[in-house]
Design a protein around this motif. Structure first.
Motif: not given
Lengths: 236, 284
Positions: A73, A76-77, A88, A90, A105, B175-180
């Protein structure tokens, strides 16, 4: 010229099983493609770059900073954003919520409005479906949501893992024309694809992975003409 | 006839309190796919926290709900890092054992300090007569507070950034991790909220019925039945399941001894698992 992403002697894998052996890659600007057959370690490489799996040794330098030990994470930031294989999304969330999650972010939130307009100009179809649940869309539409979500994150490097997987030839061409379009906008990109011909023809530089090792590198055009590549991937 | 009207109203009100307990269990399952076997211990924690607040501090049981919620949240986050964080990716049995041992420790400590003597909280509120039926004020308050909590949880999950992050992690952690999204943080907060709901439901139930340190287990079973009935992972299902169980309990108690209830609940659990294992509102 400073490079966005530089990978030096990377070794990585799952638990005890090593998949990548001493892989070194540089992405400076434009589009870098990584090709290779099934099981060559392409997805593993991307997982190591984004931090989904830990690295065994070697280093990953992004934007001049060593990110090898940082959690996913945080990467990604910093702007390392991937459009993952299999999308993947949601699934229970609406299209708009998926885009909002892309802009979760702080950095991306500030540019939310601007990026949303850009994404809708790229995919006008999505603006008609913002309230639909992501899982109710067709495969092609889901891929568009996945790419749009990636762009909403305001990436410094956008990584694509098999974006044409499961798409019809027509949609594949469409996805590639979007990637080409993004390249012209100046977004640095890393592309992993099974469609070797298409990827090489739009890539600035490219690498060939085989059994976890780097075997060839060069400009997209050069590799397209390379006899080894021709024989192994293009069936010529 | 009158008795039935009473039972229906009572059943709905108490069913809402059960739904709060079940929502806590459901949230934790939905987000991290962990069956929290320490759920009952945290319900008992809420019961005794309410009891001590009334007894020692002299505050009303309803005032005590706010600190109990906050305490539940903090205790839950600590419990997550102590007992769950390191085993989350291990096979299911490990998380079952880990939360079960947490439950044993908590209940053991509780028994040491409070013994297993029954306690009760008297709210001294009397009852209201609506037409021919009479409903105690304390039940009405419990029903309203439960409704408020369920509504707040819904708004939190669907309208706030953190709530959306929790849903994102439950739907696709990678996916949650990949988007920060810091998934560890989100998981710990979800566990905290689950425990806070368990504790508050314990306090609410304690304002209606006598209890012991071991009563948590009874309501843990009810929470399981409610979750399976309504659909694991479905918040709306938890509320529907809570209402069904509350109604059933109050209506059946007109015809048979209350002691039969655990038997009935277990039967519902087995029947639902046999004929509709995803529950009424469950996905696929």
């Amino acid at each position: 010229m400073s490079c966005v992403l530089e990978i030096k002697n990377l070794n990585a894998g799952y638990g005890e099983i090593q998949i990548l052996w001493d892989v070194s890659i540089k992405t400076c600007s434009g589009l870098c493609a990584i090709i290779g057959s099934n099981g060559a370690g392409k997805t593993t490489l991307l997982r190591a770059i984004t931090g989904i799996i830990p690295t065994m040794s070697g280093s990953i330098i992004f934007d001049g900073k060593d990110i090898t030990k940082l959690p996913a994470h945080i990467r990604a930031q910093m702007g390392v954003i991937m459009v993952p294989e299999g999308r993947l999304l949601f699934g229970e969330m609406s299209v708009l919520e998926n885009l909002q999650m892309g802009a979760y972010l702080k950095r991306a939130k500030d540019k939310y409005k601007q990026n949303l307009d850009f994404v809708f100009s790229l995919f006008p179809k999505l603006s008609e479906r913002i309230n639909q649940k992501a899982q109710s869309l067709s495969g092609g539409e889901q891929q568009m949501v996945a790419i749009a979500r990636g762009l909403m994150a305001d990436p410094k490097i956008l990584i694509f893992d098999e974006p044409s997987l499961g798409l019809s030839p027509k949609l594949t061409i469409e996805v590639f024309s979007i990637i080409k379009n993004l390249k012209e906008k100046g977004i640095a990109m890393l592309l992993v694809e099974q469609n070797v011909h298409l990827s090489l023809s739009i890539a600035d530089n490219a690498y060939v992975l085989s059994e976890g090792k780097l075997v060839l590198s060069g400009s997209g055009g050069d590799l397209l003409e390379n006899p080894q590549v021709k024989e192994a991937f293009l069936g010529l | 006839m009158l008795a039935y009207v009473n039972a229906v109203i009572s059943g709905i009100l108490i069913g809402l309190a059960y739904a709060i307990a079940a929502l806590g269990l459901n949230l934790i399952w939905g987000v991290m796919k962990v069956i929290n076997l320490s759920h009952g211990a945290f319900i008992a924690f809420g019961m005794f926290a309410a009891y001590m607040s009334v007894k020692l501090l002299g505050v009303s049981v309803y005032t005590s709900l706010i600190p109990i919620f906050v305490a539940g949240l903090i205790v839950g986050i600590v419990a997550f890092f102590v007992s769950l964080y390191r085993v989350l990716n291990a096979p299911e049995l490990t998380t079952l054992l880990s939360t079960y041992s947490l439950s044993l420790i908590l209940i053991g400590l509780g028994t040491f300090f409070f013994t297993t003597n029954p306690r009760a909280i008297d709210t001294h509120l009397g009852s209201i007569t609506l037409g021919y039926s009479s409903i105690s004020y304390s039940r009405i308050i419990v029903g309203l507070i439960s409704l408020f909590l369920a509504g707040t949880l819904y708004l939190f999950l669907f309208k706030t950034s953190l709530g959306k992050a929790i849903r994102a992690v439950s739907q696709n952690p990678t996916a949650a991790k990949l988007y920060g999204i810091n998934t560890t943080l989100v998981l710990s907060i979800s566990f905290g909220i689950g425990v806070a709901f368990a504790s508050v439901s314990g306090a609410l139930i304690a304002s209606l019925f006598p209890f012991t340190i071991l009563s948590g287990g009874v309501y843990e079973l009810k929470s399981f039945v409610i979750c399976v009935l309504g659909g694991l992972g479905s918040p709306a299902g938890a509320i529907l399941g809570g209402l069904i169980l509350g109604l059933l309990e109050n209506l059946l108690s007109l015809k048979m001894p209350v002691d039969y209830m655990p038997f009935i609940e277990f039967s519902i659990l087995v029947i639902i698992l046999l004929i509709k294992p995803n529950g009424i509102l469950g996905r696929r």
